[in-house]
Design a protein around this motif. Structure first.
Motif, PDB file in Angstrom:
ATOM      1  N   ARG A 159     -30.181  13.690   3.439  1.00  0.00           N
ATOM      2  CA  ARG A 159     -31.021  12.504   3.296  1.00  0.00           C
ATOM      3  C   ARG A 159     -31.794  12.558   1.994  1.00  0.00           C
ATOM      4  NH1 ARG A 159     -35.662  11.403   7.480  1.00  0.00           N
ATOM      5  NH2 ARG A 159     -35.438   9.347   6.549  1.00  0.00           N
ATOM      6  N   CYS A 183     -43.300  11.611   5.971  1.00  0.00           N
ATOM      7  CA  CYS A 183     -42.490  10.395   5.871  1.00  0.00           C
ATOM      8  C   CYS A 183     -43.116   9.390   6.829  1.00  0.00           C
ATOM      9  CB  CYS A 183     -41.041  10.683   6.271  1.00  0.00           C
ATOM     10  SG  CYS A 183     -40.003   9.207   6.435  1.00  0.00           S
ATOM     11  N   GLY A 239     -41.301   5.039   4.172  1.00  0.00           N
ATOM     12  CA  GLY A 239     -40.178   5.692   4.844  1.00  0.00           C
ATOM     13  C   GLY A 239     -38.849   4.992   4.635  1.00  0.00           C
ATOM     14  N   SER A 256     -26.449   0.514   5.726  1.00  0.00           N
ATOM     15  CA  SER A 256     -26.561   1.093   4.383  1.00  0.00           C
ATOM     16  C   SER A 256     -28.003   1.218   3.889  1.00  0.00           C
ATOM     17  CB  SER A 256     -25.704   0.343   3.346  1.00  0.00           C
ATOM     18  OG  SER A 256     -26.405  -0.756   2.811  1.00  0.00           O
ATOM     19  N   LYS A 270     -31.170   7.842   4.753  1.00  0.00           N
ATOM     20  CA  LYS A 270     -30.501   8.884   5.558  1.00  0.00           C
ATOM     21  C   LYS A 270     -29.005   8.800   5.330  1.00  0.00           C
ATOM     22  CE  LYS A 270     -32.638   7.390   9.438  1.00  0.00           C
ATOM     23  NZ  LYS A 270     -33.224   7.441  10.808  1.00  0.00           N
TER      24      LYS A 270
HETATM   25  N1  MTE Z   1     -29.233   5.035   6.019  1.00  0.00           N
HETATM   26  C1  MTE Z   1     -30.396   4.704   6.566  1.00  0.00           C
HETATM   27  N2  MTE Z   1     -31.525   5.241   6.059  1.00  0.00           N
HETATM   28  C2  MTE Z   1     -32.722   4.941   6.580  1.00  0.00           C
HETATM   29  C3  MTE Z   1     -32.848   4.020   7.656  1.00  0.00           C
HETATM   30  C4  MTE Z   1     -31.651   3.478   8.191  1.00  0.00           C
HETATM   31  O1  MTE Z   1     -31.634   2.685   9.138  1.00  0.00           O
HETATM   32  N3  MTE Z   1     -30.432   3.842   7.611  1.00  0.00           N
HETATM   33  N4  MTE Z   1     -34.115   3.687   8.117  1.00  0.00           N
HETATM   34  C5  MTE Z   1     -35.210   3.849   7.163  1.00  0.00           C
HETATM   35  C6  MTE Z   1     -36.534   3.677   7.689  1.00  0.00           C
HETATM   36  S1  MTE Z   1     -37.088   2.071   7.862  1.00  0.00           S
HETATM   37  C7  MTE Z   1     -37.405   4.734   7.894  1.00  0.00           C
HETATM   38  S2  MTE Z   1     -38.994   4.490   8.335  1.00  0.00           S
HETATM   39  C8  MTE Z   1     -36.930   6.130   7.765  1.00  0.00           C
HETATM   40  C9  MTE Z   1     -37.127   6.842   9.083  1.00  0.00           C
HETATM   41  O2  MTE Z   1     -36.658   8.167   9.018  1.00  0.00           O
HETATM   42  P1  MTE Z   1     -36.452   8.999  10.374  1.00  0.00           P
HETATM   43  O3  MTE Z   1     -35.531   8.242  11.269  1.00  0.00           O
HETATM   44  O4  MTE Z   1     -35.979  10.334   9.965  1.00  0.00           O
HETATM   45  O5  MTE Z   1     -37.819   9.074  11.012  1.00  0.00           O
HETATM   46  O6  MTE Z   1     -35.570   6.209   7.390  1.00  0.00           O
HETATM   47  C10 MTE Z   1     -35.148   5.222   6.484  1.00  0.00           C
HETATM   48  N5  MTE Z   1     -33.816   5.530   6.053  1.00  0.00           N
END
Ligand code: MTE
Ligand code: MO
Length: 427
Positions: free
Chosen positions: A249, A151, A257, A215, A262
């Motif tokens: 996730r 990722c 990424g 979100s 998440k």
């Molecule tokens: N819900 C949610 N998902 C998210 C994010 C977030 O802020 N909120 N950040 C994103 C971004 S910009 C990245 S690069 C990755 C990072 O995953 P990690 O924190 O597990 O490294 O999650 C993504 N998914």
């Protein structure tokens, strides 16, 4: 390993510097069979005269204190606060390919939330026959898959567009992690909601959102959603850590990424992209002529030498040197990595620790000899599509210098006669 020390027991400091200086000689001494007395072998040490810790002392283990420097770090000036921020994986100090969750980079737009499995819900709605809401326990009853994927935040190496900026592989390339995920294919859940894999899904998209305040909504074309996306609840065998999206996730193999939502809350089937903030004003790349590229989902092939590197200088004498690093491609498997010691004039092909796996980190080694000469170390990755990682110059020719995201250029470390390394740019 033997050292050349003879005489009274040295202080710890003397011993450490002596050992460092004798390092390369010791390899040679060992190879020729010469034995020199080493107090660490010939004298009884404190750890052998007392008892160690009982098994109850550490119900869940952490790294030993001597490894306390191998941690995520952030760059304070990069973001205004730590809530909407990023930290970096200490890739300069790791080996192999799997990133332990505890030091895998984090990126949040509104902080890491704490969500109990019992309170977790995943909704599938929109253009489906049967809108559904799954509990965590529901998800556990679908057939699972396991895959190792990297990722990478699209902003990884983003600070390096204009020139060499950050002095360490952790900071230039550490917005990446690589884990073994267990989860349910997103396809399975979409089919459960009545989406027909064989039907006409071509113009459909999904819009995915997290439970957190930001979100982090993103549109994903249906072809990807039905292909290899995973609704994951385990990473490296254990529950996801809070900061990586506990309890669930989305995994979007090979793609930037930001799309790996998440705390996955909702998957809406829509008939076109939503054009959310995260795919318009952010995560697009403005070219030299002012026009922006968008839908730049795939992370192109890239590599970096993790050691030697600025945070991992050469600390032994002349002789054998292991050069190592990581390579990856969002388009598939890494097939070859070359290493240059002269800033890209000549190349040697590195040894891949294992054959490259699709959309996963590949570890490479160049087992070589170093006699104190200066080096301009570079690595160049190639993937199964025949794509070759570009130089910074080649990338700038196409992309200009306005970009933040998707910088996959070749990185250079200047290794000096004393073994120290620095982030530089060669032309
Ligand atoms: N819900 C949610 N998902 C998210 C994010 C977030 O802020 N909120 N950040 C994103 C971004 S910009 C990245 S690069 C990755 C990072 O995953 P990690 O924190 O597990 O490294 O999650 C993504 N998914
Ligand atoms: Mo990101």
């Amino acid at each position: 390993m033997t050292t050349s020390f003879k005489g009274p027991k040295p202080s710890r400091r003397q011993f450490l510097s002596g050992a460092a200086a004798a390092g390369a000689g010791a390899v040679a001494a060992q190879a020729s069979g010469a034995a020199t007395p080493d107090p660490l072998i010939t004298e009884v040490q404190p750890w052998a005269t007392g008892l160690g810790e009982g098994v109850d002392a550490t119900p869940y283990g952490l790294p030993i204190k001597y490894e306390s420097h191998v941690v995520r770090r952030n760059v304070e000036w990069l973001t205004a606060d730590t809530i909407s921020s990023i930290n970096f994986t200490p890739i300069h100090a790791l080996d192999g390919t799997i990133t332990p969750q505890g030091c895998a980079f984090e990126r949040h737009h509104s902080g890491a939330i704490e969500l109990r499995k019992e309170d977790y819900r995943l909704m599938i709605n929109g253009l489906v026959d049967k809108p559904l809401i799954f509990t965590y326990a529901d998800l556990e009853r679908f057939p699972r898959e396991q895959h190792v994927y990297f990722c990478e935040c699209a902003a990884n190496t983003g600070m390096e567009w204009a020139g060499a900026q950050l002095n360490g592989a952790q900071f230039t390339h550490g917005m990446i992690h690589n884990m073994e995920y267990t989860g349910v294919p997103l396809r399975t859940l979409l089919q459960e909601a009545g989406l027909d894999a064989a039907g006409d899904l071509e113009d459909k998209w999904i819009y995915v959102e997290g439970h957190d305040a930001s979100s982090n909504g993103r549109s994903i074309p249906m072809s990807k959603a039905m292909d290899d996306c995973l609704v994951a609840f385990k990473a490296n065998g254990e529950a996801l850590r809070k900061e990586h999206g506990y309890p669930v996730r989305l995994v979007v193999p090979g793609w930037e990424g930001n799309m790996w939502v998440k705390w996955l809350r909702r998957v809406e089937v829509v008939d076109g992209p939503v054009e959310s903030r995260e795919e318009t004003s952010k995560y697009t790349d403005t070219l030299a002529n002012g026009i922006s590229r968008k839908w730049t989902w795939v992370m192109d092939a890239k590599s970096v030498i993790t050691s030697p590197s600025p945070q991992s200088p050469i600390q032994h004498g002349h002789g054998p040197l292991v050069i190592t690093g990581l390579a990856w491609s969002g388009h598939g498997a890494i097939t070859r990595v070359d290493v240059s010691k002269d800033g890209g004039k000549t190349w040697e092909t590195a040894r891949l620790a294992k054959p490259g796996e699709k959309m996963a980190l590949t570890r490479f080694y160049l087992d070589t000899t170093w006699n104190g000469e200066e080096m301009l170390l570079q690595a160049r990755a190639m993937d199964e599509t025949g794509y070759v990682q570009p130089t910074k110059e080649q990338l700038r020719e196409i992309r200009g210098e306005n970009s933040i995201y998707h910088n996959n250029c070749i990185q250079t470390w200047h290794v000096k006669p004393n073994g120290e390394a620095e982030n530089v740019e060669v032309s």
